[in-house]
Design a protein around this motif. Structure first.
Motif, PDB file in Angstrom:
ATOM      1  N   GLY A  58      72.519  79.411  66.303  1.00  0.00           N
ATOM      2  CA  GLY A  58      71.739  79.596  67.521  1.00  0.00           C
ATOM      3  C   GLY A  58      70.286  79.921  67.220  1.00  0.00           C
ATOM      4  N   MET A  59      70.064  80.699  66.169  1.00  0.00           N
ATOM      5  CA  MET A  59      68.700  81.017  65.771  1.00  0.00           C
ATOM      6  C   MET A  59      67.963  79.766  65.294  1.00  0.00           C
ATOM      7  SD  MET A  59      69.685  84.592  63.851  1.00  0.00           S
ATOM      8  CE  MET A  59      68.160  84.741  62.950  1.00  0.00           C
ATOM      9  N   HIS A  60      68.654  78.909  64.573  1.00  0.00           N
ATOM     10  CA  HIS A  60      68.048  77.640  64.158  1.00  0.00           C
ATOM     11  C   HIS A  60      67.666  76.811  65.381  1.00  0.00           C
ATOM     12  CE1 HIS A  60      68.297  77.965  59.886  1.00  0.00           C
ATOM     13  NE2 HIS A  60      69.621  78.042  59.836  1.00  0.00           N
ATOM     14  N   GLU A  61      68.564  76.804  66.372  1.00  0.00           N
ATOM     15  CA  GLU A  61      68.289  76.049  67.595  1.00  0.00           C
ATOM     16  C   GLU A  61      67.062  76.615  68.313  1.00  0.00           C
ATOM     17  OE1 GLU A  61      69.280  72.994  70.437  1.00  0.00           O
ATOM     18  OE2 GLU A  61      69.838  73.396  68.352  1.00  0.00           O
ATOM     19  N   PHE A  62      66.937  77.927  68.342  1.00  0.00           N
ATOM     20  CA  PHE A  62      65.771  78.560  68.956  1.00  0.00           C
ATOM     21  C   PHE A  62      64.495  78.162  68.229  1.00  0.00           C
ATOM     22  CE2 PHE A  62      62.711  82.058  68.640  1.00  0.00           C
ATOM     23  CZ  PHE A  62      62.337  82.179  69.972  1.00  0.00           C
ATOM     24  N   GLU A  63      64.516  78.253  66.900  1.00  0.00           N
ATOM     25  CA  GLU A  63      63.332  77.910  66.116  1.00  0.00           C
ATOM     26  C   GLU A  63      62.908  76.464  66.346  1.00  0.00           C
ATOM     27  OE1 GLU A  63      61.338  79.485  64.159  1.00  0.00           O
ATOM     28  OE2 GLU A  63      62.254  81.448  63.949  1.00  0.00           O
ATOM     29  N   ARG A  64      63.878  75.576  66.483  1.00  0.00           N
ATOM     30  CA  ARG A  64      63.583  74.149  66.576  1.00  0.00           C
ATOM     31  C   ARG A  64      63.124  73.730  67.965  1.00  0.00           C
ATOM     32  NH1 ARG A  64      67.849  72.543  64.349  1.00  0.00           N
ATOM     33  NH2 ARG A  64      69.135  72.067  66.143  1.00  0.00           N
ATOM     34  N   ARG A  65      63.746  74.308  69.017  1.00  0.00           N
ATOM     35  CA  ARG A  65      63.497  73.769  70.352  1.00  0.00           C
ATOM     36  C   ARG A  65      62.865  74.765  71.320  1.00  0.00           C
ATOM     37  NH1 ARG A  65      69.206  70.459  70.835  1.00  0.00           N
ATOM     38  NH2 ARG A  65      68.574  68.711  69.545  1.00  0.00           N
ATOM     39  N   SER A  66      63.336  75.987  71.297  1.00  0.00           N
ATOM     40  CA  SER A  66      62.862  76.947  72.295  1.00  0.00           C
ATOM     41  C   SER A  66      61.592  77.668  71.874  1.00  0.00           C
ATOM     42  CB  SER A  66      63.953  77.980  72.592  1.00  0.00           C
ATOM     43  OG  SER A  66      65.135  77.341  73.023  1.00  0.00           O
ATOM     44  N   ALA A  67      61.477  77.986  70.591  1.00  0.00           N
ATOM     45  CA  ALA A  67      60.330  78.765  70.119  1.00  0.00           C
ATOM     46  C   ALA A  67      58.992  78.121  70.455  1.00  0.00           C
ATOM     47  CB  ALA A  67      60.445  79.020  68.618  1.00  0.00           C
ATOM     48  N   PRO A  68      58.815  76.806  70.258  1.00  0.00           N
ATOM     49  CA  PRO A  68      57.505  76.213  70.599  1.00  0.00           C
ATOM     50  C   PRO A  68      57.145  76.371  72.074  1.00  0.00           C
ATOM     51  CG  PRO A  68      58.770  74.730  69.212  1.00  0.00           C
ATOM     52  CD  PRO A  68      59.704  75.823  69.627  1.00  0.00           C
ATOM     53  N   LEU A  69      58.165  76.424  72.941  1.00  0.00           N
ATOM     54  CA  LEU A  69      57.896  76.539  74.370  1.00  0.00           C
ATOM     55  C   LEU A  69      57.558  77.972  74.775  1.00  0.00           C
ATOM     56  CD1 LEU A  69      60.803  74.294  75.710  1.00  0.00           C
ATOM     57  CD2 LEU A  69      58.428  73.651  75.342  1.00  0.00           C
ATOM     58  N   VAL A  70      58.226  78.937  74.169  1.00  0.00           N
ATOM     59  CA  VAL A  70      58.049  80.331  74.588  1.00  0.00           C
ATOM     60  C   VAL A  70      56.970  81.052  73.775  1.00  0.00           C
ATOM     61  CG1 VAL A  70      59.707  81.432  73.018  1.00  0.00           C
ATOM     62  CG2 VAL A  70      59.413  82.327  75.332  1.00  0.00           C
ATOM     63  N   ARG A  71      56.547  80.434  72.667  1.00  0.00           N
ATOM     64  CA  ARG A  71      55.595  81.098  71.773  1.00  0.00           C
ATOM     65  C   ARG A  71      54.291  81.517  72.468  1.00  0.00           C
ATOM     66  NH1 ARG A  71      55.728  77.656  67.783  1.00  0.00           N
ATOM     67  NH2 ARG A  71      57.351  78.798  66.670  1.00  0.00           N
ATOM     68  N   PRO A  72      53.679  80.683  73.333  1.00  0.00           N
ATOM     69  CA  PRO A  72      52.434  81.127  73.995  1.00  0.00           C
ATOM     70  C   PRO A  72      52.621  82.390  74.823  1.00  0.00           C
ATOM     71  CG  PRO A  72      52.743  78.760  74.246  1.00  0.00           C
ATOM     72  CD  PRO A  72      54.018  79.298  73.674  1.00  0.00           C
ATOM     73  N   PHE A  73      53.769  82.513  75.508  1.00  0.00           N
ATOM     74  CA  PHE A  73      54.019  83.698  76.331  1.00  0.00           C
ATOM     75  C   PHE A  73      54.210  84.936  75.457  1.00  0.00           C
ATOM     76  CE2 PHE A  73      55.762  79.997  78.569  1.00  0.00           C
ATOM     77  CZ  PHE A  73      54.964  80.017  79.706  1.00  0.00           C
ATOM     78  N   LEU A  74      54.978  84.790  74.386  1.00  0.00           N
ATOM     79  CA  LEU A  74      55.220  85.928  73.505  1.00  0.00           C
ATOM     80  C   LEU A  74      53.945  86.358  72.795  1.00  0.00           C
ATOM     81  CD1 LEU A  74      58.682  84.947  71.972  1.00  0.00           C
ATOM     82  CD2 LEU A  74      58.203  86.679  73.707  1.00  0.00           C
ATOM     83  N   HIS A  75      53.112  85.381  72.427  1.00  0.00           N
ATOM     84  CA  HIS A  75      51.847  85.727  71.775  1.00  0.00           C
ATOM     85  C   HIS A  75      50.976  86.560  72.705  1.00  0.00           C
ATOM     86  CE1 HIS A  75      48.263  85.414  69.307  1.00  0.00           C
ATOM     87  NE2 HIS A  75      47.599  84.991  70.371  1.00  0.00           N
ATOM     88  N   GLU A  76      50.916  86.170  73.977  1.00  0.00           N
ATOM     89  CA  GLU A  76      50.120  86.924  74.943  1.00  0.00           C
ATOM     90  C   GLU A  76      50.674  88.326  75.115  1.00  0.00           C
ATOM     91  OE1 GLU A  76      48.757  86.703  79.651  1.00  0.00           O
ATOM     92  OE2 GLU A  76      49.926  85.084  78.744  1.00  0.00           O
ATOM     93  N   LEU A  77      52.011  88.443  75.173  1.00  0.00           N
ATOM     94  CA  LEU A  77      52.624  89.755  75.322  1.00  0.00           C
ATOM     95  C   LEU A  77      52.399  90.622  74.090  1.00  0.00           C
ATOM     96  CD1 LEU A  77      55.984  88.669  76.981  1.00  0.00           C
ATOM     97  CD2 LEU A  77      54.191  90.047  78.048  1.00  0.00           C
ATOM     98  N   ALA A  78      52.374  89.981  72.922  1.00  0.00           N
ATOM     99  CA  ALA A  78      52.134  90.740  71.697  1.00  0.00           C
ATOM    100  C   ALA A  78      50.716  91.292  71.667  1.00  0.00           C
ATOM    101  CB  ALA A  78      52.380  89.852  70.481  1.00  0.00           C
ATOM    102  N   VAL A  79      49.786  90.547  72.256  1.00  0.00           N
ATOM    103  CA  VAL A  79      48.384  90.973  72.239  1.00  0.00           C
ATOM    104  C   VAL A  79      48.137  92.088  73.255  1.00  0.00           C
ATOM    105  CG1 VAL A  79      46.016  90.240  72.718  1.00  0.00           C
ATOM    106  CG2 VAL A  79      47.549  88.774  71.379  1.00  0.00           C
ATOM    107  N   ARG A  80      48.624  91.908  74.474  1.00  0.00           N
ATOM    108  CA  ARG A  80      48.299  92.873  75.527  1.00  0.00           C
ATOM    109  C   ARG A  80      49.380  93.927  75.733  1.00  0.00           C
ATOM    110  NH1 ARG A  80      50.869  91.868  80.400  1.00  0.00           N
ATOM    111  NH2 ARG A  80      51.814  89.823  80.695  1.00  0.00           N
ATOM    112  N   GLY A  81      50.508  93.803  75.053  1.00  0.00           N
ATOM    113  CA  GLY A  81      51.579  94.773  75.201  1.00  0.00           C
ATOM    114  C   GLY A  81      52.478  94.456  76.387  1.00  0.00           C
TER     115      GLY A  81
END
Length: 737
Positions: free
Chosen positions: A536-559
């Motif tokens: 499941g983690m491999h599946e996340f890295e391959r397909r879901s991570a590119p889609l959710v990465r911008p949102f998580l990056h913003e949350l990591a920056v602003r908390g």
């Protein structure tokens, strides 16, 4: 008080004398000063009587302006029709050309009534802005020649060819008048508190005063005598030639007017154009112009942009400028003949340059539309308005075709990932990549596609059969849709589909990890990868991570700034983000057996710490307690099955108040539910009461910054309900306000 009224363009626009006097009257004077020489110049260029240009300017202002569907567009003798009308005058004579104009007006009215003009709204913005810039360059090049004391030609190349000679022997008086007008136009808006007087009017007045005071030798406005109207006569010639002329005038005038209306809309924030109504208005104007011996009328971007720049707000600027032209020709021709033509040319020169927007170029470059923009500009400059628009549209269509049929192919080891629309135009690249794969391997063809045509299916299938015939194995993994599978069964899809959410985002591991498409390649499989979580983690890295990465990056920056504290059961079937359609950063979750909130006096401190942190530090606006059907904790309470002395038994003692509440008379409004589910509903209501035992919760509620909500999730039916704590019952979620 001047109340807003609903305009004919469907927007609320304030009308009334103050607005007209402040904005439209000054703008109409500027238009009037520009329209006279422009109309005379067009008439002279076509070989028509000079009065024909004045007639069309008056009708274009008063009649078309009153009926127009584009209130800020200014109509008059059509600049895009100069070559066509000149040919008609030479072929049929002026009186017959007037009759052709009348017939073309009738055809325009018919076209407007059919609603065909709406097709213009499909134009790419890059084409429209390219047309604006091309016309701006054309205006600037021609008027620069006039400023230097020459006579402008009809094309940009011809005007550019004149510039060296004009620069070498420029007329000092023309240059001075034009320079004063240009300088005034650029500097006047920078002077504070004088914007009530439009800069073009100041520029013309200053240049006129200079020319008169210094007795400069410059060309001035030359008005014809107002006599001898030419009435239409039936053209002599073949019917086909006459009909072709009528159609040509109608189509070119219509296209110029509609394109100008769309472009003018981009210059102001007022009412949007109603193109069908505008086309009917243009046709009505041409019927009258032809009947009175005027030139064909069309909306003009040069005049319209000047109208907007001069501050016009309503259609009265167009109407009044037509009135001023009529009055001036009849009564003040001697005064108007003092205006130097280079002054008017200077105004138009600046107006033309302003249509070439560097900011718009940068925007189109970022959106990869600059090629279409540049092609349109060059087409308009080198060939003409309609030709330039045709060039831009052709390139825009080719780019759209490329984008719609383009697919990306990425090869990662023995996995080939294809995204986009897979049609015959792009299948060659895919097949080339597939043929480069080593033979005898297990290949996964991963399709993220929204369309698959027959040619592409055949190409993939032929390669697959050949590859497997040579000892290899091919697995087709269709993620978004089943185009290939349906084609294999003889039931191909017919229409392009939009990709929906990835099923693997919410489907259990057992649903997709056991499917043949999801089998991990033997060469890549390790002992760790047999773990469904690792896969499941491999599946996340391959397909879901590119889609959710911008949102998580913003949350990591602003908390994190969650809006809700979500308290629910640890049951694996309850997925908070799924049932609330929320994402990272939305919910601050606390999960435990039975979604319990122990009272502050209880031994447990974990839930209390989470509540205090969520309310005091994160400042959540809502606390939600969510129970669910088929809850193991509620069953254990009903049956008393938790082993005494166990941690579970100790924890469930926090639910004793829920049992007491459940057994109270008329305790539940959910008599149709099983006992354990009824208890689950009552338990949610009780936990809401328990929350009030925390001081931070009480204070936030009293301050109006916090609300409490109860939820109940029916697992088998995938339904969410709100819990009414007063009657221990359920209410449907309903629609948001």
């Amino acid at each position: 008080m001047n109340h807003p009224q609903k305009s004919d363009a469907g927007e609320h626009t304030p009308h009334g004398p103050p607005l007209v006097l402040r904005h439209d009257v000054p703008a109409s004077f500027v238009l009037f000063l520009i329209s006279i020489p422009l109309s005379l110049g067009i008439a002279h260029a076509t070989g028509a009587p000079l009065m024909a240009g004045i007639i069309s300017a008056i009708i274009g202002g008063v009649v078309v302006g009153a009926l127009s569907g584009a209130p800020l567009q200014i109509s008059g003798p059509g600049t895009g029709l100069v070559v066509v009308v000149a040919g008609l005058v030479a072929q049929f004579g002026w009186a017959a050309t007037a009759a052709i104009t009348l017939a073309a007006g009738v055809l325009q009215i018919a076209l407007g009534l059919t609603g065909i003009s709406r097709l213009v709204l499909s134009l790419s913005p890059s084409v429209v802005h390219g047309m604006l810039a091309g016309i701006g360059i054309s205006i600037a090049a021609g008027q620069l020649v006039v400023v230097l004391g020459g006579t402008a030609e009809s094309t940009v190349p011809a005007n550019l060819a004149l510039l060296p000679a004009r620069l070498a022997g420029s007329n000092v008086g023309s240059l001075a008048a034009g320079a004063v007008a240009i300088g005034a136009l650029l500097l006047w808006p920078r002077i504070p508190r004088v914007s009530v007087v439009p800069a073009p009017l100041v520029a013309v007045a200053a240049a006129t005063a200079l020319a008169h005071a210094l007795h400069l030798d410059v060309a001035r406005v030359d008005l014809p005598d107002s006599h001898a109207l030419v009435f239409p006569e039936m053209p002599r010639g073949s019917t086909g030639a006459v009909l072709s002329a009528v159609v040509a005038v109608a189509l070119i005038a219509s296209m110029e007017s509609l394109l100008s209306a769309v472009a003018t809309d981009r210059l102001h924030d007022g009412p949007r154009a109603r193109l069908d109504k505008e086309l009917v208005a243009q046709g009505t104007g041409n019927v009258l112009a032809g009947a009175l011996g005027g030139l064909p009328i069309s909306g003009g971007l040069a005049r319209s942009s000047t109208n907007v720049a001069a501050g016009a707000k309503t259609r009265y600027s167009a109407i009044l400028q037509g009135v001023w032209i009529a009055v001036a020709v009849l009564a003040f021709s001697s005064a108007l003949e003092l205006i130097p033509l280079p002054a008017l040319a200077g105004v138009l020169f600046v107006v033309g340059l302003k249509l070439v927007s560097p900011a718009r170029m940068r925007t189109l470059w970022k959106h990869r539309e600059f090629l279409v923009y540049a092609a349109t500009v060059l087409g308009v400059v080198l060939f003409g308005l309609l030709e330039g628009v045709a060039v831009g549209l052709a390139i825009a269509l080719l780019r759209a075709l490329y984008r719609l049929t383009h697919c990306s192919v990425r090869v990662e080891g023995n996995r080939v990932c294809v995204r986009g629309s897979l049609v015959f135009l792009g299948v060659g690249r895919l097949v080339r990549e597939l043929r480069r794969l080593p033979l005898g391997q297990t290949v996964v063809l991963e399709l993220h596609i929204d369309y698959l045509d027959h040619a592409s299916y055949e190409a993939i299938n032929d390669w697959r059969e050949g590859y497997e015939r040579l000892g290899g194995r091919v697995q087709v993994d269709e993620v978004h849709d089943t185009w290939y599978d349906r084609a294999s069964q003889g039931e191909p899809g017919r229409h392009k589909t939009l990709p929906g959410p990835l099923p693997r985002w919410f489907a259990p591991w057992s649903h997709w990890q056991s499917s043949p498409e999801a089998v991990t390649l033997p060469a890549q499989r390790s002992s760790a990868e047999s773990d469904p979580m690792i896969r499941g983690m491999h599946e996340f890295e391959r397909r879901s991570a590119p889609l959710v990465r911008p949102f998580l990056h913003e949350l990591a920056v602003r908390g994190q700034r969650p809006q809700q504290l979500f308290i629910t059961c640890a049951d694996s079937r309850v997925v908070p983000n799924l049932i609330t359609t929320s994402g990272p950063g939305d919910l601050f979750c606390v999960r435990n057996i039975g979604n319990l909130v122990p009272t502050p006096a209880a031994d447990d401190r974990s839930v209390g710490a989470a509540i205090e942190y969520a309310v005091g530090i994160l400042n959540v606006s809502t606390i939600v307690v969510c129970g669910h059907s088929d809850c193991g904790a509620m069953k254990a309470l009903v049956q008393g099955s938790a082993p005494r002395g166990s941690h579970l038994h100790s924890w469930l003692r926090n639910a004793d108040p829920s049992l007491i509440r459940f057994h109270a008379p008329a305790s539940s409004g959910c008599a149709d539910l099983p006992v354990a589910d009824r208890l689950a509903v009552v338990n949610v209501a009780q936990q809401l009461d328990n929350l009030l035992g925390y001081p931070s919760v009480r204070e936030a509620i009293a301050a109006g910054t916090l609300t409490l909500k109860g939820m109940y999730f029916d697992i088998s039916n995938a339904r969410v309900y709100l819990v009414d704590p007063d009657r221990n019952g359920l209410d449907p979620v309903g629609s948001p306000a």
